[in-house]
Scaffold this motif. Structure first.
Motif, PDB file in Angstrom:
ATOM      1  N   LEU A  47      -5.335 -31.091  -3.421  1.00 21.24           N
ATOM      2  CA  LEU A  47      -4.278 -32.084  -2.744  1.00 21.24           C
ATOM      3  C   LEU A  47      -4.260 -31.811  -1.291  1.00 21.24           C
ATOM      4  CD1 LEU A  47      -2.453 -34.320  -3.129  1.00 21.24           C
ATOM      5  CD2 LEU A  47      -0.829 -32.843  -3.773  1.00 21.24           C
ATOM      6  N   THR A  56      -1.542 -32.794   1.511  1.00 19.66           N
ATOM      7  CA  THR A  56      -0.392 -33.527   1.559  1.00 19.66           C
ATOM      8  C   THR A  56       0.448 -32.450   2.661  1.00 19.66           C
ATOM      9  OG1 THR A  56       1.595 -34.469   0.951  1.00 19.66           O
ATOM     10  CG2 THR A  56       0.650 -32.642  -0.553  1.00 19.66           C
ATOM     11  N   ASP A 106      -4.082 -35.743 -12.449  1.00 19.64           N
ATOM     12  CA  ASP A 106      -4.648 -36.536 -11.625  1.00 19.64           C
ATOM     13  C   ASP A 106      -4.957 -38.096 -12.477  1.00 19.64           C
ATOM     14  OD1 ASP A 106      -6.443 -35.521 -13.375  1.00 19.64           O
ATOM     15  OD2 ASP A 106      -8.199 -35.714 -12.055  1.00 19.64           O
ATOM     16  N   MET A 136      -2.587 -38.129  -7.175  1.00 13.08           N
ATOM     17  CA  MET A 136      -2.104 -37.042  -8.016  1.00 13.08           C
ATOM     18  C   MET A 136      -0.588 -37.550  -8.498  1.00 13.08           C
ATOM     19  SD  MET A 136      -2.936 -33.857  -8.896  1.00 13.08           S
ATOM     20  CE  MET A 136      -3.985 -33.390  -7.733  1.00 13.08           C
ATOM     21  N   THR A 180      -4.760 -38.269  -3.008  1.00  5.15           N
ATOM     22  CA  THR A 180      -5.150 -37.038  -2.939  1.00  5.15           C
ATOM     23  C   THR A 180      -5.889 -36.575  -1.746  1.00  5.15           C
ATOM     24  OG1 THR A 180      -7.239 -37.666  -3.910  1.00  5.15           O
ATOM     25  CG2 THR A 180      -5.740 -36.930  -5.367  1.00  5.15           C
TER      26      THR A 180
END
Length: 629
Positions: free
Chosen positions: A504, A506, A538, A551, A622
């Motif tokens: 992921l 972020t 997911d 996600m 994602t």
């Protein structure tokens, strides 16, 4: 010579004397047998004019009962030659009515020739009832000698009638006695009278029409004033609109009147207000405007129109209708989201045609309705703003009360710890108060940080730092601190995170604060022995018609938020007080910060609470390109 002739006949005693004088004077000016000079011809013309004048003067000045005395005069071949100089129609008849002489005017009125006139009876030109009257007259005049007057109609031809006045006089000193008839043509007079009567009738009709029009104007003006007064005195849209359709129906004598309001987003027209006198009601009926473009396109452009139905309506039959839009000027709509607000429909019998005056009246009523709707909606909007301001003011007071309490509590504990540090002598007790001092200062700093974070998030000035990590390895950093806390409170905390999740991208610092706040709230509001879950998975999400990988983080706890509280939990300073089982308090900023932070990293947060469980779901892209900077 003309003056001498005039002086000779101005005041004659009778017609014989006047004619005799004229005769002698005429002989004195005509000595030559070979012809007349120009001067003699002129004198002769004057003489003949004076004969006519004398005759008229005598006819006008003689007593009505006095017989007309005619005696033959030397020089005249016929005793009745003088009637040619009478200015009106003149006939000489025997006592039974046979015509013996007549002048040119009489022959014109009777539409005949001089030769055809003599020997006929005057009654030949009268109808049978008038003939009886004439016979009676002849007898009466012959016996009494009085002057009689009769208004009658002569019929000289089948296609024409002549209105006349007949004056009858007895001619004396003639053997046998005769009657002199003066015929005055009354046709022009009658035509003038008829025309005058016609003009009087037309004038009366115009006066009545104008009076009716003035009365109608006064009635319409009174109706418009009543509606205007309601618009001025009331802010209730329904009361004003219902009064408008009722007034139109009663004043214009309609079969019914209704008003519909538009929803341009949905493309619908809904009849909200109606008043009927002889047709079924249609209130509440919803029409899709795109099904009748020939009607609603014109109304939305501000045009009024009238028409009649070619096919009978199942409920109304054949009717005539007038449609008028209710609209406001877009330049002065004062923030209203649409210029055309609705319409007015007037229903009448099928043969009725609305006049221009009535259409203008309905347009004025529609303008008043537009003002009423605008005022009512502005008033409602103002009231909504007032309520919102009152709510914000209340929230501000609650926030200030909460913040002051939250700020004072750590400060009070800090002051108490400092005071005790001065008094205690053992190292163990001193360490205890130092721990208290550290905890409370951290609590104070956290509250201040939340306020600053909220301000930066609202200003969109909070920086984010993207990173790519394995969620399965990162998640224990968030979950482990809550294992000890939930165990101490007798709560069951479970974490579900597959090992094969995709990486992921972020800001994991922001994500950690989001999940920590949700888990903290779950611990705060979950009863002993109940469950708390953290689940990660997911999935695929449809974004702009494209399936994108996402996600999904889910935080569930076994507690339920009241349905009336659920829409407000993301509002700033909002707190569900009754659900705080452990009385831990809070600022009411936690979930507001969560929502802002989720939006900051490009995600979506949703919440539902039912069947004893409350579930927060966070969906994040994602890929880094999906995150909003």
């Amino acid at each position: 010579m003309g003056d001498r002739l005039k002086r000779g006949i101005v005041n004659p005693v009778n017609l014989n004397q006047a004619l005799e004088r004229v005769y002698h004077q005429l002989g004195s000016i005509l000595p030559l047998p070979d012809g007349l000079s120009d001067q003699q011809q002129a004198a002769l013309g004057v003489l003949l004019d004076q004969v006519a004048m004398a005759t008229r003067l005598l006819m006008a000045t003689r007593s009505p009962a006095q017989p007309l005395a005619i005696q033959p005069t030397p020089g005249f071949s016929q005793p009745w030659s003088w009637i040619d100089y009478v200015s009106c129609g003149c006939l000489i008849t025997t006592l039974p009515g046979a015509i013996v002489a007549g002048n040119q005017l009489a022959t014109q009125l009777l539409q005949t020739e001089q030769s055809s006139l003599i020997g006929n009876c005057l009654s030949d030109w009268l109808t049978q009832p008038e003939r009886d009257r004439l016979a009676h007259w002849l007898r009466q005049t012959a016996s009494t000698g009085e002057v009689l007057t009769l208004e009658t109609r002569l019929n000289p031809s089948a296609a024409r009638w002549v209105e006349v006045e007949l004056d009858c006089r007895l001619v004396g000193q003639v053997d046998p006695p005769h009657l002199c008839w003066s015929i005055h043509d009354l046709t022009p007079h009658r035509q003038a009278e008829d025309r005058l009567q016609q003009l009087n009738a037309e004038l009366q009709q115009q006066v009545e029409s104008q009076s009716a029009q003035v009365q109608k104007v006064l009635t319409f003006d009174s109706m418009l004033k009543r509606i205007t007064d309601k618009v001025r005195d009331f802010l209730d849209e329904s009361q004003i609109m219902q009064a408008a359709v009722r007034e139109l129906t009663l004043v214009l004598g309609l079969a019914g009147c209704n008003s519909a309001l538009y929803d341009l987003d949905q493309g619908t027209s809904t009849i909200r207000y109606e008043y009927t006198s002889s047709i079924p009601t249609s209130q509440g009926r919803v029409a899709q405007m795109d099904r009748f473009p020939e009607i609603y396109n014109q109304l939305q452009q501000g045009y009024s129109f009238q028409f009649c139905s070619l096919f009978p309506n199942p409920m109304r039959g054949h009717v005539a209708m007038l449609a008028c839009p209710i609209f406001v000027d877009p330049q002065s709509s004062q923030g209203m989201d649409q210029a055309v607000l609705g319409d007015l429909w007037l229903i009448h019998h099928k043969d009725y045609v609305f006049s221009e005056f009535e259409i203008r009246l309905v347009q004025q009523v529609a303008n008043q309705c537009a003002i009423a709707i605008r005022q009512a909606r502005l008033y409602q909007a103002a009231q909504g703003q007032v309520r919102e301001l009152e709510k914000l003011n209340r929230l501000k007071d609650e926030f200030l009360s909460t913040v002051s309490h939250e700020l004072r509590t750590p400060i009070a504990n800090v002051k108490m710890a400092i005071h005790m540090l001065k008094l205690v002598s053992t190292q163990e007790r001193r360490q205890l108060y130092l721990d208290i001092l550290e905890t409370e200062t951290a609590r104070e700093a956290e509250l201040i940080d939340e306020l600053l974070d909220l301000q930066r998030l609202e200003a969109a000035s909070y920086p984010i730092h993207l990173a790519l990590e394995d969620v399965h390895q990162w998640l224990p950093k968030v979950a482990d601190p809550f294992q000890f806390r939930t165990t101490n409170r007798g709560q069951r905390f479970t974490v579900h995170c597959p090992t094969l999740l995709p990486p992921l991208t972020t800001d994991f610092g922001v994500l950690q604060r989001i999940l920590s706040e949700l888990l903290n709230n779950a611990c705060k509001y979950t009863a002993e022995g109940h469950e708390i879950e953290l689940r990660v998975q997911d999935s695929l999400c449809l974004v702009e018609a494209i399936l994108m990988p996402v996600m999904v983080f889910t935080v569930r706890n076994q507690a339920e938020i009241p349905s009336d509280e659920l829409p407000h939990i993301f509002e700033k300073f909002y707190r569900v007080i009754q659900a705080d089982r452990y009385k831990q308090g809070g600022t009411g900023l936690g979930l507001a910060l969560v929502q802002k932070r989720v939006e900051q990293i490009g995600g979506i947060i949703q919440v539902e609470s039912r069947q004893g469980w409350t579930t927060f779901t966070i969906t994040l892209p994602t890929q880094a390109r999906e995150a909003r900077r």
